[in-house]
Scaffold this motif. Structure first.
Motif, PDB file in Angstrom:
ATOM      1  N   LEU A  29      -7.135  74.821  24.123  1.00  0.00           N
ATOM      2  CA  LEU A  29      -6.001  75.460  24.797  1.00  0.00           C
ATOM      3  C   LEU A  29      -5.177  76.318  23.848  1.00  0.00           C
ATOM      4  CD1 LEU A  29      -4.441  75.228  27.558  1.00  0.00           C
ATOM      5  CD2 LEU A  29      -3.204  73.337  26.513  1.00  0.00           C
ATOM      6  N   ILE A  88       2.710  70.665  35.815  1.00  0.00           N
ATOM      7  CA  ILE A  88       1.331  70.511  35.338  1.00  0.00           C
ATOM      8  C   ILE A  88       1.221  71.256  34.008  1.00  0.00           C
ATOM      9  CG2 ILE A  88      -1.092  71.104  35.794  1.00  0.00           C
ATOM     10  CD1 ILE A  88      -0.122  68.914  37.659  1.00  0.00           C
ATOM     11  N   GLU A  89       0.788  70.538  32.979  1.00  0.00           N
ATOM     12  CA  GLU A  89       0.741  71.096  31.630  1.00  0.00           C
ATOM     13  C   GLU A  89      -0.565  70.730  30.929  1.00  0.00           C
ATOM     14  OE1 GLU A  89       3.129  72.820  29.927  1.00  0.00           O
ATOM     15  OE2 GLU A  89       4.786  72.682  31.345  1.00  0.00           O
ATOM     16  N   GLU A  90      -0.935  71.558  29.937  1.00  0.00           N
ATOM     17  CA  GLU A  90      -2.019  71.216  29.007  1.00  0.00           C
ATOM     18  C   GLU A  90      -3.344  70.821  29.653  1.00  0.00           C
ATOM     19  OE1 GLU A  90       1.421  70.782  27.280  1.00  0.00           O
ATOM     20  OE2 GLU A  90       0.768  69.225  25.896  1.00  0.00           O
ATOM     21  N   SER A  92      -7.067  71.220  29.867  1.00  0.00           N
ATOM     22  CA  SER A  92      -8.017  71.678  28.867  1.00  0.00           C
ATOM     23  C   SER A  92      -9.360  70.948  28.984  1.00  0.00           C
ATOM     24  CB  SER A  92      -7.389  71.425  27.491  1.00  0.00           C
ATOM     25  OG  SER A  92      -8.101  72.074  26.492  1.00  0.00           O
ATOM     26  N   VAL A  93     -10.430  71.725  28.960  1.00  0.00           N
ATOM     27  CA  VAL A  93     -11.785  71.165  29.036  1.00  0.00           C
ATOM     28  C   VAL A  93     -12.582  71.763  27.878  1.00  0.00           C
ATOM     29  CG1 VAL A  93     -13.921  71.093  30.411  1.00  0.00           C
ATOM     30  CG2 VAL A  93     -11.706  70.847  31.554  1.00  0.00           C
ATOM     31  N   GLN A  98     -17.191  73.107  30.301  1.00  0.00           N
ATOM     32  CA  GLN A  98     -16.524  73.864  31.371  1.00  0.00           C
ATOM     33  C   GLN A  98     -17.524  74.199  32.483  1.00  0.00           C
ATOM     34  OE1 GLN A  98     -14.456  77.188  29.547  1.00  0.00           O
ATOM     35  NE2 GLN A  98     -13.132  75.836  28.348  1.00  0.00           N
ATOM     36  N   GLY A  99     -16.992  74.382  33.682  1.00  0.00           N
ATOM     37  CA  GLY A  99     -17.838  74.757  34.820  1.00  0.00           C
ATOM     38  C   GLY A  99     -18.552  73.591  35.477  1.00  0.00           C
ATOM     39  N   LYS A 100     -18.134  72.356  35.141  1.00  0.00           N
ATOM     40  CA  LYS A 100     -18.749  71.158  35.745  1.00  0.00           C
ATOM     41  C   LYS A 100     -17.766  70.432  36.650  1.00  0.00           C
ATOM     42  CE  LYS A 100     -21.703  70.009  31.768  1.00  0.00           C
ATOM     43  NZ  LYS A 100     -22.074  68.881  30.887  1.00  0.00           N
ATOM     44  N   SER A 101     -16.741  71.139  37.098  1.00  0.00           N
ATOM     45  CA  SER A 101     -15.698  70.578  37.960  1.00  0.00           C
ATOM     46  C   SER A 101     -14.810  69.548  37.269  1.00  0.00           C
ATOM     47  CB  SER A 101     -16.292  69.943  39.230  1.00  0.00           C
ATOM     48  OG  SER A 101     -16.994  70.907  39.954  1.00  0.00           O
ATOM     49  N   LEU A 102     -14.856  69.486  35.935  1.00  0.00           N
ATOM     50  CA  LEU A 102     -14.018  68.510  35.225  1.00  0.00           C
ATOM     51  C   LEU A 102     -12.541  68.914  35.283  1.00  0.00           C
ATOM     52  CD1 LEU A 102     -16.236  67.720  32.085  1.00  0.00           C
ATOM     53  CD2 LEU A 102     -16.174  66.548  34.302  1.00  0.00           C
ATOM     54  N   ASN A 125       2.467  77.132  34.848  1.00  0.00           N
ATOM     55  CA  ASN A 125       2.336  78.500  34.348  1.00  0.00           C
ATOM     56  C   ASN A 125       0.923  78.677  33.830  1.00  0.00           C
ATOM     57  OD1 ASN A 125       5.545  77.974  33.138  1.00  0.00           O
ATOM     58  ND2 ASN A 125       5.062  79.595  34.594  1.00  0.00           N
ATOM     59  N   GLU A 129      -6.161  85.112  33.830  1.00  0.00           N
ATOM     60  CA  GLU A 129      -7.586  84.741  33.852  1.00  0.00           C
ATOM     61  C   GLU A 129      -7.829  83.337  34.426  1.00  0.00           C
ATOM     62  OE1 GLU A 129      -8.122  83.312  29.182  1.00  0.00           O
ATOM     63  OE2 GLU A 129      -8.688  85.364  29.771  1.00  0.00           O
ATOM     64  N   LYS A 132      -7.766  82.169  39.302  1.00  0.00           N
ATOM     65  CA  LYS A 132      -8.801  81.780  40.291  1.00  0.00           C
ATOM     66  C   LYS A 132      -9.070  80.273  40.240  1.00  0.00           C
ATOM     67  CE  LYS A 132     -11.324  85.928  41.499  1.00  0.00           C
ATOM     68  NZ  LYS A 132     -11.229  87.025  40.510  1.00  0.00           N
ATOM     69  N   PHE A 133      -9.094  79.727  39.021  1.00  0.00           N
ATOM     70  CA  PHE A 133      -9.288  78.274  38.885  1.00  0.00           C
ATOM     71  C   PHE A 133      -8.195  77.533  39.648  1.00  0.00           C
ATOM     72  CE2 PHE A 133      -7.832  74.483  36.498  1.00  0.00           C
ATOM     73  CZ  PHE A 133      -8.875  73.623  36.824  1.00  0.00           C
ATOM     74  N   TYR A 134      -6.932  77.906  39.419  1.00  0.00           N
ATOM     75  CA  TYR A 134      -5.838  77.194  40.080  1.00  0.00           C
ATOM     76  C   TYR A 134      -5.815  77.460  41.583  1.00  0.00           C
ATOM     77  CZ  TYR A 134      -4.242  75.560  35.602  1.00  0.00           C
ATOM     78  OH  TYR A 134      -4.179  74.932  34.383  1.00  0.00           O
TER      79      TYR A 134
HETATM   80  N1  ACO Z   1     -12.505  82.346  36.888  1.00  0.00           N
HETATM   81  C1  ACO Z   1     -12.951  82.124  38.159  1.00  0.00           C
HETATM   82  N2  ACO Z   1     -13.218  80.893  38.653  1.00  0.00           N
HETATM   83  C2  ACO Z   1     -13.063  79.852  37.844  1.00  0.00           C
HETATM   84  C3  ACO Z   1     -12.629  79.987  36.497  1.00  0.00           C
HETATM   85  C4  ACO Z   1     -12.349  81.304  36.033  1.00  0.00           C
HETATM   86  N3  ACO Z   1     -11.897  81.529  34.784  1.00  0.00           N
HETATM   87  N4  ACO Z   1     -12.584  78.760  35.925  1.00  0.00           N
HETATM   88  C5  ACO Z   1     -12.967  77.888  36.870  1.00  0.00           C
HETATM   89  N5  ACO Z   1     -13.248  78.534  38.037  1.00  0.00           N
HETATM   90  C6  ACO Z   1     -13.680  77.961  39.308  1.00  0.00           C
HETATM   91  C7  ACO Z   1     -15.034  77.286  39.171  1.00  0.00           C
HETATM   92  O1  ACO Z   1     -16.074  78.209  39.383  1.00  0.00           O
HETATM   93  C8  ACO Z   1     -14.964  76.216  40.250  1.00  0.00           C
HETATM   94  O2  ACO Z   1     -15.227  76.805  41.503  1.00  0.00           O
HETATM   95  P1  ACO Z   1     -16.019  75.981  42.668  1.00  0.00           P
HETATM   96  O3  ACO Z   1     -15.160  74.765  42.938  1.00  0.00           O
HETATM   97  O4  ACO Z   1     -16.085  76.923  43.795  1.00  0.00           O
HETATM   98  O5  ACO Z   1     -17.334  75.601  42.071  1.00  0.00           O
HETATM   99  C9  ACO Z   1     -13.488  75.804  40.237  1.00  0.00           C
HETATM  100  O6  ACO Z   1     -12.778  76.915  39.667  1.00  0.00           O
HETATM  101  C10 ACO Z   1     -13.234  74.551  39.418  1.00  0.00           C
HETATM  102  O7  ACO Z   1     -13.721  74.798  38.090  1.00  0.00           O
HETATM  103  P2  ACO Z   1     -13.994  73.652  37.041  1.00  0.00           P
HETATM  104  O8  ACO Z   1     -15.442  73.558  36.720  1.00  0.00           O
HETATM  105  O9  ACO Z   1     -13.304  72.394  37.473  1.00  0.00           O
HETATM  106  O10 ACO Z   1     -13.242  74.268  35.773  1.00  0.00           O
HETATM  107  P3  ACO Z   1     -13.366  73.797  34.260  1.00  0.00           P
HETATM  108  O11 ACO Z   1     -13.753  72.378  34.169  1.00  0.00           O
HETATM  109  O12 ACO Z   1     -14.197  74.779  33.521  1.00  0.00           O
HETATM  110  O13 ACO Z   1     -11.847  73.919  33.771  1.00  0.00           O
HETATM  111  C11 ACO Z   1     -10.193  75.280  32.721  1.00  0.00           C
HETATM  112  C12 ACO Z   1     -11.101  75.095  33.935  1.00  0.00           C
HETATM  113  C13 ACO Z   1      -9.333  74.030  32.539  1.00  0.00           C
HETATM  114  C14 ACO Z   1      -9.272  76.463  32.966  1.00  0.00           C
HETATM  115  C15 ACO Z   1     -11.093  75.484  31.480  1.00  0.00           C
HETATM  116  O14 ACO Z   1     -11.796  76.670  31.621  1.00  0.00           O
HETATM  117  C16 ACO Z   1     -10.349  75.510  30.159  1.00  0.00           C
HETATM  118  O15 ACO Z   1     -10.140  74.468  29.524  1.00  0.00           O
HETATM  119  N6  ACO Z   1      -9.943  76.713  29.674  1.00  0.00           N
HETATM  120  C17 ACO Z   1      -9.296  76.878  28.377  1.00  0.00           C
HETATM  121  C18 ACO Z   1      -7.913  76.260  28.351  1.00  0.00           C
HETATM  122  C19 ACO Z   1      -7.001  76.809  29.441  1.00  0.00           C
HETATM  123  O16 ACO Z   1      -6.844  78.003  29.592  1.00  0.00           O
HETATM  124  N7  ACO Z   1      -6.372  75.895  30.217  1.00  0.00           N
HETATM  125  C20 ACO Z   1      -5.426  76.221  31.284  1.00  0.00           C
HETATM  126  C21 ACO Z   1      -4.080  76.471  30.706  1.00  0.00           C
HETATM  127  S1  ACO Z   1      -2.783  76.640  31.938  1.00  0.00           S
HETATM  128  C22 ACO Z   1      -2.056  75.080  32.060  1.00  0.00           C
HETATM  129  O17 ACO Z   1      -2.435  74.170  31.365  1.00  0.00           O
HETATM  130  C23 ACO Z   1      -0.990  74.811  33.116  1.00  0.00           C
END
Ligand code: ACO
Length: 150
Positions: A29, A88-90, A92-93, A98-102, A125, A129, A132-134
């Motif tokens: 992170l 919601i904070e921190e 991180s995977v 990543q990409g395993k729904s963790l 916050n 990038e 979409k995840f959130y």
């Molecule tokens: N762009 C588009 N879609 C995404 C992205 C992305 N960057 N990341 C995840 N998704 C989608 C996945 O495809 C999945 O879709 P689906 O349910 O249709 O299959 C869904 O979101 C869930 O994805 P996960 O596999 O659960 O995501 P992952 O385990 O990879 O965790 C995370 C996502 C936490 C953002 C990871 O990429 C990460 O650790 N990134 C670096 C640290 C970071 O930026 N953390 C967020 C900081 S903000 C905060 O903490 C409040």
């Protein structure tokens, strides 16, 4: 909410997690710095005692190391009938996990905690990038973040 495939387990952060790579997971992170095990345990103990009811860290453990984490910080307000909100904070995977729904599982777990402690909403916050995840986790764009560095 969805279940995790073997061998992953989601659980609260424990004091022994320094040795299981908790900080390495957070390093995905941002910058962490040189934190000793003693310092980690001091902060952990603070959160578990003086911060009881406020700090909820969860981790995903693959049996040998921490592969994912996230936190819910609970804020009790005067407004909204003494409402409680969650921050919601921190989230991180580890890169290779990543990409395993963790990440989604971390958010779902924190949502359950938030509901259990009486939050009527959670906010966070994030960068563009991660939007979409959130969004996939049920979040939508809220208000603008403003920052003042000291
Ligand atoms: N762009 C588009 N879609 C995404 C992205 C992305 N960057 N990341 C995840 N998704 C989608 C996945 O495809 C999945 O879709 P689906 O349910 O249709 O299959 C869904 O979101 C869930 O994805 P996960 O596999 O659960 O995501 P992952 O385990 O990879 O965790 C995370 C996502 C936490 C953002 C990871 O990429 C990460 O650790 N990134 C670096 C640290 C970071 O930026 N953390 C967020 C900081 S903000 C905060 O903490 C409040």
């Amino acid at each position: 909410s969805s279940s995790l495939p073997s061998p992953y387990k989601v659980r609260p952060l424990e004091r022994g997690d320094y040795g299981k790579g908790f900080l390495d997971c957070l390093r995905v992170l941002t910058h962490i710095g040189d934190i000793s095990e003693k310092q980690f345990i001091e902060r952990y103990e603070f959160m578990a005692t003086q911060g009881k009811g406020t700090y909820y860290f969860v981790v995903i453990d693959d049996g040998t190391r921490i592969v994912g984490t996230g936190a819910l910080i609970v804020e009790k307000k005067f407004i909204h009938d003494f409402g409680t909100i969650g921050h919601i904070e921190e989230i991180s995977v580890l890169k290779d996990q990543q990409g395993k729904s963790l990440g989604k599982k971390v958010i779902e777990t924190l949502n359950d905690v938030a509901v259990n402690v009486g939050c009527y909403k959670t906010i966070l916050n994030c960068s563009e990038e991660n939007e979409k995840f959130y969004a996939k986790c049920g979040y939508s764009r809220g208000s603008l973040e403003m920052t003042n560095y000291f």
